[in-house]
Scaffold this motif. Sequence first.
Motif, PDB file in Angstrom:
ATOM      1  N   GLY A 207      -9.772 -15.369  -7.067  1.00  0.00           N
ATOM      2  CA  GLY A 207      -9.416 -13.778  -8.116  1.00  0.00           C
ATOM      3  C   GLY A 207      -8.536 -13.003  -7.644  1.00  0.00           C
ATOM      4  N   LEU A 208      -8.327 -12.814  -8.289  1.00  0.00           N
ATOM      5  CA  LEU A 208      -6.113 -11.409  -7.990  1.00  0.00           C
ATOM      6  C   LEU A 208      -6.738 -10.307  -8.978  1.00  0.00           C
ATOM      7  CD1 LEU A 208      -3.139 -12.367  -6.792  1.00  0.00           C
ATOM      8  CD2 LEU A 208      -3.323 -10.537  -8.627  1.00  0.00           C
ATOM      9  N   TYR A 209      -6.989  -9.191  -8.045  1.00  0.00           N
ATOM     10  CA  TYR A 209      -6.879  -8.109  -8.631  1.00  0.00           C
ATOM     11  C   TYR A 209      -5.454  -7.056  -8.261  1.00  0.00           C
ATOM     12  CZ  TYR A 209      -7.940  -3.013 -10.065  1.00  0.00           C
ATOM     13  OH  TYR A 209      -7.721  -1.576 -10.715  1.00  0.00           O
ATOM     14  N   TRP A 210      -4.875  -6.936  -8.353  1.00  0.00           N
ATOM     15  CA  TRP A 210      -3.481  -6.116  -7.769  1.00  0.00           C
ATOM     16  C   TRP A 210      -3.850  -5.215  -7.531  1.00  0.00           C
ATOM     17  CZ3 TRP A 210      -1.007  -1.809  -9.134  1.00  0.00           C
ATOM     18  CH2 TRP A 210       1.137  -1.655  -8.340  1.00  0.00           C
ATOM     19  N   GLY A 211      -4.712  -3.953  -8.078  1.00  0.00           N
ATOM     20  CA  GLY A 211      -4.854  -2.781  -7.810  1.00  0.00           C
ATOM     21  C   GLY A 211      -5.789  -2.600  -6.796  1.00  0.00           C
ATOM     22  N   SER A 212      -6.517  -3.665  -6.331  1.00  0.00           N
ATOM     23  CA  SER A 212      -7.335  -2.991  -5.514  1.00  0.00           C
ATOM     24  C   SER A 212      -6.560  -3.164  -4.029  1.00  0.00           C
ATOM     25  CB  SER A 212      -8.547  -4.284  -5.423  1.00  0.00           C
ATOM     26  OG  SER A 212      -8.139  -5.574  -5.239  1.00  0.00           O
ATOM     27  N   TYR A 213      -5.780  -3.856  -4.029  1.00  0.00           N
ATOM     28  CA  TYR A 213      -4.724  -3.894  -2.996  1.00  0.00           C
ATOM     29  C   TYR A 213      -4.418  -2.593  -2.775  1.00  0.00           C
ATOM     30  CZ  TYR A 213      -4.004  -9.105  -2.709  1.00  0.00           C
ATOM     31  OH  TYR A 213      -4.682 -10.914  -2.167  1.00  0.00           O
ATOM     32  N   ARG A 214      -3.931  -1.719  -3.727  1.00  0.00           N
ATOM     33  CA  ARG A 214      -3.646  -0.333  -2.784  1.00  0.00           C
ATOM     34  C   ARG A 214      -4.100   0.005  -2.271  1.00  0.00           C
ATOM     35  NH1 ARG A 214      -3.507   2.996  -7.355  1.00  0.00           N
ATOM     36  NH2 ARG A 214      -2.147   3.940  -6.411  1.00  0.00           N
ATOM     37  N   ILE A 215      -5.759   0.019  -2.128  1.00  0.00           N
ATOM     38  CA  ILE A 215      -6.966   0.570  -1.054  1.00  0.00           C
ATOM     39  C   ILE A 215      -6.689  -0.753  -0.319  1.00  0.00           C
ATOM     40  CG2 ILE A 215      -9.452   0.702  -1.288  1.00  0.00           C
ATOM     41  CD1 ILE A 215      -9.324   1.187  -4.631  1.00  0.00           C
ATOM     42  N   HIS A 216      -6.762  -1.197  -0.169  1.00  0.00           N
ATOM     43  CA  HIS A 216      -7.603  -3.050   0.653  1.00  0.00           C
ATOM     44  C   HIS A 216      -6.500  -3.104   1.399  1.00  0.00           C
ATOM     45  CE1 HIS A 216     -11.792  -2.713  -0.339  1.00  0.00           C
ATOM     46  NE2 HIS A 216     -11.035  -2.523  -1.071  1.00  0.00           N
ATOM     47  N   CYS A 217      -4.967  -3.060   0.772  1.00  0.00           N
ATOM     48  CA  CYS A 217      -4.225  -3.698   1.290  1.00  0.00           C
ATOM     49  C   CYS A 217      -2.904  -3.404   0.735  1.00  0.00           C
ATOM     50  CB  CYS A 217      -4.067  -5.282   1.901  1.00  0.00           C
ATOM     51  SG  CYS A 217      -3.444  -6.681   3.427  1.00  0.00           S
ATOM     52  N   PRO A 218      -2.658  -2.408   1.410  1.00  0.00           N
ATOM     53  CA  PRO A 218      -1.510  -1.155   0.665  1.00  0.00           C
ATOM     54  C   PRO A 218       0.053  -2.394   1.483  1.00  0.00           C
ATOM     55  CG  PRO A 218      -2.191   0.237   2.066  1.00  0.00           C
ATOM     56  CD  PRO A 218      -3.842  -1.199   2.307  1.00  0.00           C
ATOM     57  N   SER A 219      -0.082  -2.379   2.536  1.00  0.00           N
ATOM     58  CA  SER A 219       0.792  -2.933   3.423  1.00  0.00           C
ATOM     59  C   SER A 219       2.027  -4.634   1.776  1.00  0.00           C
ATOM     60  CB  SER A 219       1.075  -3.650   4.496  1.00  0.00           C
ATOM     61  OG  SER A 219       0.025  -4.553   4.637  1.00  0.00           O
ATOM     62  N   VAL A 220       0.663  -5.416   1.415  1.00  0.00           N
ATOM     63  CA  VAL A 220       1.056  -6.382   1.089  1.00  0.00           C
ATOM     64  C   VAL A 220       1.845  -5.701  -0.301  1.00  0.00           C
ATOM     65  CG1 VAL A 220       0.604  -8.418  -0.606  1.00  0.00           C
ATOM     66  CG2 VAL A 220      -0.957  -8.136   1.806  1.00  0.00           C
ATOM     67  N   LEU A 221       1.957  -4.911  -1.107  1.00  0.00           N
ATOM     68  CA  LEU A 221       1.973  -4.811  -1.969  1.00  0.00           C
ATOM     69  C   LEU A 221       2.989  -3.877  -1.736  1.00  0.00           C
ATOM     70  CD1 LEU A 221      -0.732  -2.673  -4.507  1.00  0.00           C
ATOM     71  CD2 LEU A 221       0.227  -4.857  -4.160  1.00  0.00           C
ATOM     72  N   GLU A 222       3.392  -3.087  -0.542  1.00  0.00           N
ATOM     73  CA  GLU A 222       4.791  -2.564   0.216  1.00  0.00           C
ATOM     74  C   GLU A 222       6.041  -3.964   0.459  1.00  0.00           C
ATOM     75  OE1 GLU A 222       4.051  -0.371   3.569  1.00  0.00           O
ATOM     76  OE2 GLU A 222       2.433   0.995   1.671  1.00  0.00           O
TER      77      GLU A 222
END
Length: 280
Positions: A207-222
């Motif tokens: 299951g993939l919700y991109w927005g939740s990475y901003r809260i839980h794992c922002p380094s992945v988004l960076e």
Amino acid sequence: MLNRAIFVDVTEEVIKAQIRKLGELVSSPWINSISFTTLPSYSSPVESFKVPEGCDLVAAAALPVAYGTSHVGLVHRAQLKSGQVLLVLGAAGGVGLSAVQIGKVCGAIVIAVARGAEKVQFLKSLGVDHVVDPSQSNIIPNVKEFLKARKLKGVDILYDPVGGKLTKDALKLLNWGANILVIGFASGEVPVIPVNVALVKNWTVHGLYWGSYRIHCPSVLELSLQQLLSWLANDLISIKISHTYSLAEANLAFAAIKDRKVIGKVIIIPNDPKAARSKL
């Protein structure tokens, strides 16, 4: 689909002023999805990133959410490898098109599913290995014929922003050990993935919700955004902007999507679309 709205308790001019302070070559992940209201804030401060020289600012606004979703899903979660078979449903939409391009950059064999001759031709122009129009043929025998001709066993990664019957059919094409990326339900129908089959065939469902990475794992988004910006600067990916509208024309944006007139992204710009285009 249109990105989720972000409600902020500031005026449009305040946002623009803050962005100008950061420099001319700056874009915001939320520039195409901001609604202005006097309601209390539901978002963190606007996050911005520097756009590589020569990149269009309007196109860059579409990069983080759509391409970010596909990059995190395919590269970080499913760990797509060169030579694997990637099946993309809704391949002419915003996230679907990004998945197609990222798949090609990673060296995958890409099978795209999209409705309509115009969308099929556009996907072929991107070098997609095989395109299926479900309004013209059932995807199961169509894809099986392609796989057989290429001497391939099955699909290794299913990228699914659609749901419904297409998902049910696509599951019958998956390889042992396949990855399923659940991105959304554009069809309006949430599919049922039989876990007994997933067990026997060793499928992995993400299951993939991109927005939740901003809260839980922002380094992945960076890290994801850094690679996407590099690919964009080196013309490995390109962002297809199908339509642009002003904020007052938001209803037209939804109508274009509903009427299946969109290939790629629809962008809502707070001011006049022509004025917002980069002159780089």
